[in-house]
Write a protein that holds these residues in place. Structure first.
Motif, short mmCIF file in Angstrom:
data_model
loop_
_atom_site.label_atom_id
_atom_site.label_comp_id
_atom_site.label_asym_id
_atom_site.label_seq_id
_atom_site.Cartn_x
_atom_site.Cartn_y
_atom_site.Cartn_z
N ALA A 97 -2.21 14.43 77.42
CA ALA A 97 -3.48 13.95 77.18
C ALA A 97 -3.77 12.85 78.32
CB ALA A 97 -3.94 13.27 75.67
N SER A 156 -12.47 14.87 76.49
CA SER A 156 -12.35 13.74 75.79
C SER A 156 -13.97 13.11 75.98
CB SER A 156 -11.46 12.53 76.30
OG SER A 156 -11.79 12.26 77.63
N LEU A 206 -10.27 12.24 71.80
CA LEU A 206 -9.97 13.52 72.38
C LEU A 206 -10.41 14.56 71.31
CD1 LEU A 206 -6.02 12.88 72.98
CD2 LEU A 206 -8.00 12.94 74.72
N HIS A 216 -7.64 11.60 79.25
CA HIS A 216 -8.06 10.37 78.80
C HIS A 216 -8.50 9.40 80.06
CE1 HIS A 216 -7.35 6.13 76.98
NE2 HIS A 216 -7.35 6.94 76.02
#
Length: 590
Positions: free
Chosen positions: A409, A23, A37, A413
């Motif tokens: 994610a 990211s 992302l 993140h």
């Protein structure tokens, strides 16, 4: 231009055992939703695959007729290397949570190419990831701007990653180009624990989008990435702050643990017919395992009488039609079979989470956990979510189980969020006991002559083999906590000016007092070089017509530094007297 005004780009990198994600966000951004992302990854042929992560896999040209590949671009028949991340932590003893790791290792699942160790292979793979990240950033901001913009890389690492494994991760990343290229001297690398990154992403989201169960001060949140990290919320507004309630725990019991169980299941069911197959046919990235991955992700949502077909050509003298269709060349695996693969892994994950809940309760003297958040690849499993709900969402419990949108994610993140908003625990809990080797004044009848030695400068007799603990497991530490201890070396003029001090750790409940205790593990040697130090500042005496100096100095060990690894200094009279490094002990457990 000051560091505060100089534009930077923050890049989060989640290098996982099976998949890798990334990211990025401008360090000037005021909007957490601006974290992007990378969702386009190179695939076979030309073009890209649209996924939030790419397989952690690499194939070398020398072993594949001049063809190479990485991630999605590795063909199923290629000789390739996967799960290499686990080999970065081979000097950590296998725990009861690590499932079939040792047996799978014995089957040759963990392989390395000739003359390359795990750091080299991970570095080779990450170099491809690095180049792709630069390519994506250049498309976003132009090549010219990228060349003059410092990049701040944040790599996620498992909760219980050993100090050697953190060092190896950082070393591999630098070999790949992250933070280590002459043409980009301002780039940096930091490490952040995976549960911490996941906690930041998951908790921060609940404070901004109003979805799910909102958190409030003094809430206890356990973030589960097939291990556990437990935090207590301190403030929500205007900034999110939290502290660790107890040390993060973990084992190698994520999604790949199910794969390892599958290998052992196949070995026991089909014997040599399966074991003799080359890794290209049965290893990660093969047609067999690609199909198994689809079946694995759907487990818990398919009918109980479903029988799955996995493509695999085996030479069986007699094939049980319930288990193998020799005409279609497919393995037949039932939901009951799948349950036997999942159950022991989930059992270990539940044990980890229960231990975290128990430790948090002991720490606060009351039930403190309000929410369990499932993240990571396995965290998105519907089967795992239902098991957690059955186990923890009972009428007598206040705990709620949630899964954030795009659980896979969350970690990558959160890595970017960690740097963007400076969100981090105000205090951390020490993962293990840390100590150093120590000698005591020799006492006749108490100490053994086998441990005895006489100091050149003082003529005192000492007994070696002891350990002095400087931090305790579970101890609350401020970020950047420094522990120091004073020591001295008697140095004879003309002898080597490089000295080593052993650094040790222990996961035992009670701290052992001897280095040879089975619960004490050597991390490595802290090396101090006095070659460029003026010895005249130290006390000196003549012994047998030679000068002997008493080199008095202190070791400083910095815990919780931003870079995520242990830092060391050696000082005398308040001044740094030399660069220190650590030579990590190598004791391979699988």
């Amino acid at each position: 231009m000051s560091d505060e005004t100089r534009h930077r780009i923050i890049v989060g990198v989640d290098y996982g055992t099976t998949y890798t994600g990334a990211s990025f966000v401008s360090a000037r951004s005021q909007d957490t939703n601006s974290i992007a992302l990378i969702t386009s990854w190179p695939r076979l042929g030309h073009g890209t695959e649209t996924f939030i992560k790419t397989p952690s896999r690499i194939a070398y040209a020398a072993e594949n007729g001049g063809k190479e590949g990485w991630g999605f671009a590795v063909e199923s028949e290629m000789v390739a290397y996967s799960w290499t991340k686990l080999l970065l932590d081979r000097n950590t003893p296998i725990t009861r949570f690590d499932g079939a790791l040792e047996e799978a290792s014995g089957m040759g699942i963990f392989r390395l190419p000739p003359e390359r160790n795990a750091v080299h292979v991970v570095g080779d793979y990450l170099s491809k990831v690095y180049q792709h990240i630069l390519h994506c950033l250049a498309k976003e901001i132009t090549e010219e701007i990228l060349q003059i913009t410092p990049l701040e890389f944040w790599f996620t690492v498992p909760a219980m990653w050993s100090d050697q494994a953190k060092h190896a991760t950082s070393q591999a990343a630098r070999l790949a180009g992250f933070g280590g290229r002459p043409e980009r001297p301002e780039d940096t690398i930091s490490l952040v624990p995976e549960p911490e990154a996941a906690a930041i992403a998951a908790i921060r989201k609940t404070t901004t989008d109003g979805m799910g169960f909102s958190v409030k001060p003094d809430d206890g949140v356990l973030v589960c990435d097939c291990g556990g990290g437990t935090v207590s919320i301190q403030t929500v507004y205007p900034a999110l702050t939290f502290e660790e309630l107890c040390p993060g725990t973990g084992g190698k019991c994520g999604s790949t643990a199910i794969d390892r169980n599958f290998y052992i299941f196949m070995k026991r069911r089909f014997g040599q017919a399966f074991e003799s197959l080359p890794c290209q046919k049965i290893g990660p990235g093969s047609l067999l395992m690609n199909k198994f991955e689809i079946v694995k992700q759907a487990f818990g949502t398919t009918p109980e009488d479903t029988v799955h077909e996995l493509p695999l050509h085996m030479k069986l003298s007699t094939a049980d039609p319930k288990h193998y269709n020799s005409t279609d060349r497919v393995v037949l695996i039932s939901e009951k079979d799948l349950s036997s693969l999942f159950a022991p892994v989930v059992k270990k994950i539940l044990a980890l989470v229960r231990a975290q809940i128990k430790d948090a309760k002991k720490q606060r003297g009351r039930d403190v956990i309000d929410r369990i958040i499932l993240v990571g690849g396995f965290g998105s499993s519907e089967y795992l979510r239902n098991v957690f709900i059955d186990e923890f969402e009972r009428p007598t419990s206040k705990i709620k189980v949630t899964v954030p949108h795009n659980a896979q994610a969350a970690i990558v993140h959160g890595a970017a969020l960690r740097a963007l908003e400076g969100i981090c625990p105000r205090t951390i809990r020490c993962r293990r006991h840390y100590g150093y080797s120590k000698s005591l004044l020799f006492v006749e009848g108490v100490h053994s002559e086998a441990d005895a030695w006489v100091d050149l400068f003082t003529d005192n007799k000492y007994a070696g083999g002891f350990v002095q603990w400087m931090t305790k497991k579970g101890q609350e530490l401020e970020s950047g906590y420094v522990q120091s201890w004073d020591t001295f070396r008697s140095h004879r003029d003309g002898d080597n000016l490089v000295y080593k001090s052993g650094l040790y750790s222990s996961d035992a409940t009670l701290t052992p007092w001897r280095l040879d205790h089975k619960g004490v593990r050597k991390i490595g040697d802290i090396t101090v070089d006095f070659a460029n130090v003026d010895l005249a500042v130290f006390p000196c005496r003549m012994v047998s017509h030679k000068k002997v100096y008493k080199l008095q100095y202190s070791h400083n060990v910095i815990f919780g530094a931003q870079e995520g690894v242990l830092h060391f200094e050696a000082r005398a009279n308040g001044q740094i007297i030399g660069q220190t490094s650590i030579d990590f002990a190598q004791a391979l457990y699988y």
